[in-house]
Design a protein around this motif. Structure first.
Motif, PDB file in Angstrom:
ATOM      1  N   GLU A 385       0.813  -1.216   0.000  1.00  0.00           N
ATOM      2  CA  GLU A 385       0.000   0.000   0.000  1.00  0.00           C
ATOM      3  C   GLU A 385       0.849   1.269   0.000  1.00  0.00           C
ATOM      4  O   GLU A 385       0.562   2.224  -0.723  1.00  0.00           O
ATOM      5  N   ASN A 386       1.908   1.282   0.801  1.00  0.00           N
ATOM      6  CA  ASN A 386       2.730   2.486   0.892  1.00  0.00           C
ATOM      7  C   ASN A 386       3.738   2.622  -0.246  1.00  0.00           C
ATOM      8  O   ASN A 386       4.481   3.608  -0.295  1.00  0.00           O
ATOM      9  N   LEU A 387       3.759   1.659  -1.150  1.00  0.00           N
ATOM     10  CA  LEU A 387       4.645   1.726  -2.308  1.00  0.00           C
ATOM     11  C   LEU A 387       3.900   2.098  -3.586  1.00  0.00           C
ATOM     12  O   LEU A 387       4.527   2.493  -4.570  1.00  0.00           O
ATOM     13  N   ASP A 388       2.583   1.975  -3.576  1.00  0.00           N
ATOM     14  CA  ASP A 388       1.810   2.171  -4.802  1.00  0.00           C
ATOM     15  C   ASP A 388       2.045   3.540  -5.423  1.00  0.00           C
ATOM     16  O   ASP A 388       2.129   3.669  -6.654  1.00  0.00           O
ATOM     17  N   TRP A 389       2.122   4.569  -4.601  1.00  0.00           N
ATOM     18  CA  TRP A 389       2.247   5.935  -5.135  1.00  0.00           C
ATOM     19  C   TRP A 389       3.543   6.135  -5.909  1.00  0.00           C
ATOM     20  O   TRP A 389       3.624   6.980  -6.789  1.00  0.00           O
ATOM     21  N   MET A 390       4.575   5.317  -5.605  1.00  0.00           N
ATOM     22  CA  MET A 390       5.835   5.386  -6.344  1.00  0.00           C
ATOM     23  C   MET A 390       5.926   4.348  -7.443  1.00  0.00           C
ATOM     24  O   MET A 390       6.409   4.616  -8.541  1.00  0.00           O
ATOM     25  N   PHE A 391       5.500   3.126  -7.150  1.00  0.00           N
ATOM     26  CA  PHE A 391       5.764   1.990  -8.035  1.00  0.00           C
ATOM     27  C   PHE A 391       4.709   1.765  -9.109  1.00  0.00           C
ATOM     28  O   PHE A 391       5.000   1.115 -10.112  1.00  0.00           O
ATOM     29  N   MET A 392       3.489   2.230  -8.898  1.00  0.00           N
ATOM     30  CA  MET A 392       2.440   1.963  -9.886  1.00  0.00           C
ATOM     31  C   MET A 392       2.789   2.659 -11.200  1.00  0.00           C
ATOM     32  O   MET A 392       3.126   3.849 -11.218  1.00  0.00           O
ATOM     33  N   PRO A 393       2.776   1.937 -12.322  1.00  0.00           N
ATOM     34  CA  PRO A 393       3.120   2.560 -13.603  1.00  0.00           C
ATOM     35  C   PRO A 393       2.316   3.816 -13.868  1.00  0.00           C
ATOM     36  O   PRO A 393       1.118   3.886 -13.597  1.00  0.00           O
ATOM     37  N   LEU A 394       2.994   4.814 -14.426  1.00  0.00           N
ATOM     38  CA  LEU A 394       2.365   6.100 -14.705  1.00  0.00           C
ATOM     39  C   LEU A 394       1.181   5.940 -15.645  1.00  0.00           C
ATOM     40  O   LEU A 394       0.178   6.643 -15.526  1.00  0.00           O
ATOM     41  N   SER A 395       1.275   4.995 -16.572  1.00  0.00           N
ATOM     42  CA  SER A 395       0.184   4.773 -17.517  1.00  0.00           C
ATOM     43  C   SER A 395      -1.067   4.236 -16.834  1.00  0.00           C
ATOM     44  O   SER A 395      -2.177   4.373 -17.337  1.00  0.00           O
TER      45      SER A 395
END
Length: 405
Positions: A385-395
């Motif tokens: 959960e705390n990684l999604d804002w960085m790791f989720m692909p921009l697309s």
């Protein structure tokens, strides 16, 4: 006797042939747009050893058509494991296996910087829309009255372009047009070393992983490279003798003294390091303005960050995706640059600030170190959960990434 400067006219000029510059050129080419890239060095290449590529980076590389080339020699670590460098005890783990890949759609990859850069360079060379030049030291950029921009080189050559993208790194020659500031020294220095995997104890490489040893005013990062044939080591520590007035700080004697307080496995890693080169660590203060007229910054020229979140390269790749999207969809260059800036500056500014906080957390000592270790002891390895804002692909994430801190 005076001589007239050579003036070269191009539609879009990219200053800097690193990861950000080449990814932007290749992205534009895949959209049918030309780009001219100039590089200060005598040849295109990447300095350094390993680089960590989170799913957001891998998504961009996939869109550029180079992911298969990178995966030929890359390693897919199955976990990222944080260890106490003094006691040798585990602090916490992030699972990077199948559940991670299913969650993000892409794996977490470690590879050699030269392999990543080489794949981007070959992609550019294969395109008729990308032209590449070396030995071009840039002095400055200027906006012209007609809405275009000019870049002046040390040899007198001038480039005139509809758009200029400054991808020339921490000490960018383009940045002073937009913001007057200086790099910020962290007082930390890094030593790197890549050795044959046979030199490393078998238990350290049985399961491919990223090992993060955290200790008082120091840390050590280790992971395999080149299909598991090499082992990458990055040792970072704070110098007690830092001074902006001289270079005699961060010596190998300090390195040995700092790591001498650590457990056997961390101390032994000192033999894997190249003692001839040290890398002082800098960033800059986050800024919200990266553009001026027909000139914009990208990558480390826009948002150099400390390495503690392993997102410097990934954010440069995200920049390239956003930059290309803006240039091909907005009605003019200035609007495109402003759209790009508005989309990316708040996000990368958050990462710059959090990277500094992460460094403090990595290097804390005393009661703080004990509290850090205790707070992570029950961490769920598959809680992303705390990684999604960085790791989720921009697309996928678009502009909806929620900064949780």
């Amino acid at each position: 006797m005076s001589t007239s400067a050579e003036i070269i006219d191009v539609p879009l000029l990219i200053v800097g042939g690193g990861i950000a510059g080449l990814a932007t050129a290749l992205g534009l080419a895949r959209k049918g747009r030309p780009a001219h890239v100039i590089e200060r060095a005598p040849e295109f290449g990447e300095v350094g050893a390993g680089i960590q590529l989170a799913p957001n980076a891998m998504a961009v590389l996939d869109s550029l058509g180079v992911m298969d080339a990178i995966m030929k020699d890359a390693v897919l670590p199955q976990k990222k494991r944080y260890m106490d460098a003094v006691t040798g005890e585990e602090i916490g783990t992030v699972d990077l296996g199948p559940e991670f890949v299913e969650h993000y759609g892409y794996p977490y990859v470690v590879t050699h910087r030269a392999d990543l850069h080489g794949a981007l360079l070959e992609g550019c060379r294969a395109s008729d829309l990308v032209t590449l030049e070396t030995n071009r030291e840039v002095l400055r950029a200027e906006n012209l009255p007609d809405g275009r921009a000019k870049v002046v080189c040390a040899d007198g050559t001038e480039y005139v372009a509809d758009a200029v993208v400054g991808a020339d790194g921490l000490r960018s020659a383009i940045r002073p047009l937009i913001v007057e500031d200086e790099p910020v020294p962290s007082e930390y220095v890094a030593y790197r070393g890549t050795v044959p995997i046979e030199m490393v104890p078998a238990d350290a490489v049985e399961t491919p992983m990223v090992l993060c040893w955290l200790g008082p005013h120091m840390h050590l990062i280790q992971y395999p490279l080149r299909g598991g044939k090499l082992y990458n080591n990055v040792a970072v520590f704070r110098s007690d003798f830092y001074s902006p007035d001289h270079e005699n700080w961060g010596t190998e004697e300090e390195l040995d003294a700092r790591f001498g307080l650590c457990c056997d496995k961390v101390r032994e890693a000192g033999q894997y390091l190249n003692r001839e080169i040290r890398w002082p660590m800098y960033d800059r203060e986050p800024v919200t303005t990266w553009t001026s007229g027909a000139v914009s910054l990208i990558g480390d020229a826009a948002h150099p960050m400390l390495q503690y979140l392993a997102q410097g390269g990934a954010q440069s790749l995200d920049d390239s995706l956003a930059m290309v999207d803006a240039l091909v969809t907005e009605p003019n260059v200035e609007a495109a640059f402003k759209t790009f800036e508005a989309r990316r500056a708040p996000h990368t500014g958050n990462i710059q600030r959090l990277a500094r906080v992460a460094g403090e957390l990595f290097h804390i000592d005393g009661v703080g170190r004990a509290l850090r270790n205790y707070s992570f002891k029950d961490h769920n390895p598959t809680d992303y959960e705390n990684l999604d804002w960085m790791f989720m692909p921009l697309s996928v994430a678009g502009d909806t990434r929620n900064y949780p801190y």
